[in-house]
Design a protein around this motif. Sequence first.
Motif, mmCIF file in Angstrom:
data_model
loop_
_atom_site.group_PDB
_atom_site.id
_atom_site.type_symbol
_atom_site.label_atom_id
_atom_site.label_comp_id
_atom_site.label_asym_id
_atom_site.label_seq_id
_atom_site.Cartn_x
_atom_site.Cartn_y
_atom_site.Cartn_z
ATOM 1 N N ILE A 32 71.333 23.849 -17.236
ATOM 2 C CA ILE A 32 70.804 23.107 -18.317
ATOM 3 C C ILE A 32 70.602 24.652 -19.371
ATOM 4 O O ILE A 32 71.021 23.816 -20.802
ATOM 5 N N ILE A 33 69.975 25.705 -19.150
ATOM 6 C CA ILE A 33 69.737 25.834 -20.080
ATOM 7 C C ILE A 33 70.503 26.959 -21.619
ATOM 8 O O ILE A 33 71.009 27.193 -22.504
ATOM 9 N N ALA A 34 71.866 27.491 -19.950
ATOM 10 C CA ALA A 34 72.704 27.815 -20.430
ATOM 11 C C ALA A 34 74.179 27.216 -21.434
ATOM 12 O O ALA A 34 74.785 27.654 -22.175
ATOM 13 N N SER A 35 73.453 25.901 -21.365
ATOM 14 C CA SER A 35 74.466 24.548 -21.976
ATOM 15 C C SER A 35 73.317 24.402 -23.159
ATOM 16 O O SER A 35 73.632 22.964 -23.935
ATOM 17 N N ASP A 36 72.564 25.096 -23.540
ATOM 18 C CA ASP A 36 71.917 25.094 -24.834
ATOM 19 C C ASP A 36 70.503 23.385 -24.511
ATOM 20 O O ASP A 36 70.486 22.922 -25.977
ATOM 21 N N GLY A 37 70.700 23.210 -23.178
ATOM 22 C CA GLY A 37 69.431 21.913 -23.569
ATOM 23 C C GLY A 37 68.348 22.807 -22.874
ATOM 24 O O GLY A 37 68.045 24.132 -22.233
ATOM 25 N N ALA A 38 67.089 21.619 -22.834
ATOM 26 C CA ALA A 38 66.156 21.670 -22.047
ATOM 27 C C ALA A 38 65.747 21.041 -21.526
ATOM 28 O O ALA A 38 65.977 20.402 -20.843
ATOM 29 N N SER A 39 65.295 21.547 -20.174
ATOM 30 C CA SER A 39 65.047 21.277 -18.542
ATOM 31 C C SER A 39 63.368 20.802 -18.611
ATOM 32 O O SER A 39 62.825 21.752 -18.496
ATOM 33 N N TRP A 40 62.792 20.412 -18.003
ATOM 34 C CA TRP A 40 61.559 19.346 -17.267
ATOM 35 C C TRP A 40 61.554 19.015 -15.516
ATOM 36 O O TRP A 40 62.244 18.268 -15.570
ATOM 37 N N LEU A 41 61.027 19.440 -14.490
ATOM 38 C CA LEU A 41 60.604 18.512 -13.462
ATOM 39 C C LEU A 41 59.840 17.751 -14.070
ATOM 40 O O LEU A 41 58.642 18.149 -14.755
ATOM 41 N N VAL A 42 59.826 16.949 -13.294
ATOM 42 C CA VAL A 42 59.123 15.211 -13.867
ATOM 43 C C VAL A 42 58.548 15.166 -12.223
ATOM 44 O O VAL A 42 59.346 14.460 -11.563
ATOM 45 N N GLY A 43 57.936 13.500 -12.899
ATOM 46 C CA GLY A 43 57.862 12.743 -11.887
ATOM 47 C C GLY A 43 57.298 13.256 -10.443
ATOM 48 O O GLY A 43 55.981 14.009 -10.000
ATOM 49 N N GLY A 44 57.663 12.703 -9.427
ATOM 50 C CA GLY A 44 56.889 13.243 -7.863
ATOM 51 C C GLY A 44 57.058 14.967 -7.623
ATOM 52 O O GLY A 44 55.547 14.918 -7.020
ATOM 53 N N ALA A 45 58.123 15.345 -8.683
ATOM 54 C CA ALA A 45 57.555 16.873 -8.183
ATOM 55 C C ALA A 45 56.855 17.466 -8.516
ATOM 56 O O ALA A 45 55.763 18.074 -7.465
ATOM 57 N N VAL A 46 56.252 17.071 -9.586
ATOM 58 C CA VAL A 46 55.326 18.014 -10.486
ATOM 59 C C VAL A 46 53.566 17.087 -9.505
ATOM 60 O O VAL A 46 52.736 18.165 -9.479
ATOM 61 N N ARG A 47 54.149 15.618 -9.228
ATOM 62 C CA ARG A 47 52.614 15.145 -8.495
ATOM 63 C C ARG A 47 52.629 15.609 -7.822
ATOM 64 O O ARG A 47 51.493 16.116 -7.482
ATOM 65 N N GLU A 48 52.990 15.845 -7.046
ATOM 66 C CA GLU A 48 53.098 16.509 -5.320
ATOM 67 C C GLU A 48 52.723 17.865 -5.461
ATOM 68 O O GLU A 48 51.666 18.200 -4.552
ATOM 69 N N SER A 49 53.451 18.929 -6.343
ATOM 70 C CA SER A 49 53.446 20.268 -6.229
ATOM 71 C C SER A 49 51.430 20.522 -7.246
ATOM 72 O O SER A 49 51.563 21.338 -6.404
ATOM 73 N N MET A 50 51.254 20.002 -7.531
ATOM 74 C CA MET A 50 50.095 19.936 -8.416
ATOM 75 C C MET A 50 48.985 19.597 -6.953
ATOM 76 O O MET A 50 47.689 20.201 -7.143
ATOM 77 N N ARG A 51 49.079 19.181 -5.988
ATOM 78 C CA ARG A 51 48.583 18.868 -5.114
ATOM 79 C C ARG A 51 48.445 19.043 -3.707
ATOM 80 O O ARG A 51 47.815 19.111 -2.886
ATOM 81 N N GLY A 52 49.027 20.931 -4.353
ATOM 82 C CA GLY A 52 50.245 21.241 -2.994
ATOM 83 C C GLY A 52 50.453 20.734 -1.753
ATOM 84 O O GLY A 52 49.802 21.218 -0.743
ATOM 85 N N ARG A 53 51.539 19.720 -2.119
ATOM 86 C CA ARG A 53 52.081 19.271 -1.455
ATOM 87 C C ARG A 53 53.819 19.370 -1.729
ATOM 88 O O ARG A 53 54.149 19.456 -2.628
#
Length: 426
Positions: A32-53
């Motif tokens: 995505i970055i190579a195509s001049d875009g921006a990228s973010w992780l969202v949703g459950g991936a962030v929720r679970e990761s921020m609580r150590g799962r």
Amino acid sequence: MASDLTPLILEDGALNWLDSLPDSVLEIHDGIIASDGASWLVGGAVRESMRGRLPKDYDIATSLTPDEVEEAFDHTIPTGKAFGTITVVIDGVNHEVTTLRSDGGYSDGRRPDAVHLTTSLALDLERRDFTINAMAVDIGRRQLFDPHYGLSDLKNHRLRAVGNANRRLSEDGLRIMRAYRFLDQGDAFVWNTDLELEMALVERRDMLSAISVERIWAEFERILNGVDASRVLKRMAKDGIIDIIIGGNTPEDSIRISSVKGDIQASMRMAVLLKDRDLVDVADTLKSLKVSNIFKNSVLWFHDCLGTSPINGDEGHLRLYQYAMEDNLNDFLAIDEDWMGKDFTDLKNRLRKLDFPQTRDCLVDGHWLMNRTGLEQGMRLGRLKLWMHRLQIERNISTIEEMESLLCTLQWEYGDPKTWPKPIWP
């Protein structure tokens, strides 16, 4: 491309989980970055990761349009292109990549009437259901964006809607079911809603009528499988949601709610919830919910077994009970002890000390019986084998010689074979 939001200041190491992201996620980010875009992780991936799962899925939001996402990667699937979502396949792993968007109205209470693609992360997070799902992480810059204070809610085990709770639930009635599911996070903490969402869940419960039975059941089954299901089901009973799903009347103080505590399988919990009706009504309810045949048969059997644990049974009954329950024994003992309101300590001790046959299978087969009885293949032969199998279990028989002696004691030449005992419980 930078976000239109200010990143949250975090403690050192709060985003160290980014170092363990799957290669497929990093490859999509880099593409995505190579195509001049921006990228973010969202949703459950962030929720679970921020609580150590460890997340089950990694969803990615991007400023690229769906067409640009398809151009950036070799293997894509237009799973939800009309809604901005393209599935990108990397080394056989699927990841949903969705263009930042804002949603129009929800006239059908299920899906947006229109989707407006945007480059604003703020607008994209604003459309999401709950604050704990409305966080985003910039992988490259290692920044967390949390405009709705989802991280605070995550730490305080609080479920809040993004923006106006009544409006969020009216947009998609399935969010009602998701809210109850999120009250059981599978951890040691008690999750609760804030007051606004608590009131909205009751006020907007009519929205469930716009949702397909299949989608409602998919969420309800996950609730039934939760480790804290009893507490969540009690809340759903209090709010009148269970009555909408399974019909009937289930007050929050019902024994059918209090008896489903503990880590037990969903079909046992469902059997208890439906114990206020006969087997025909149970079958009709399960059919209306469009559950699988495997789940239906399991519920019907547990429903039949409830209240039958052999507290005063002899060793034969205990062996048959143990045989029938198999791996479900301990879970069923726990649930039936509550249901019957009896102390099962003695029963559990007797089962623990019980001599049980080394093999579950019948020691003899149809050919063995045919050779000794002269019977031909048919119902009488089949039911005789089942009868002997039951006696083998009850009497703890372990040798062919014992089975031969047993056969000599049975009046198999006479009587209606349909009435002969089988190795089943109850």
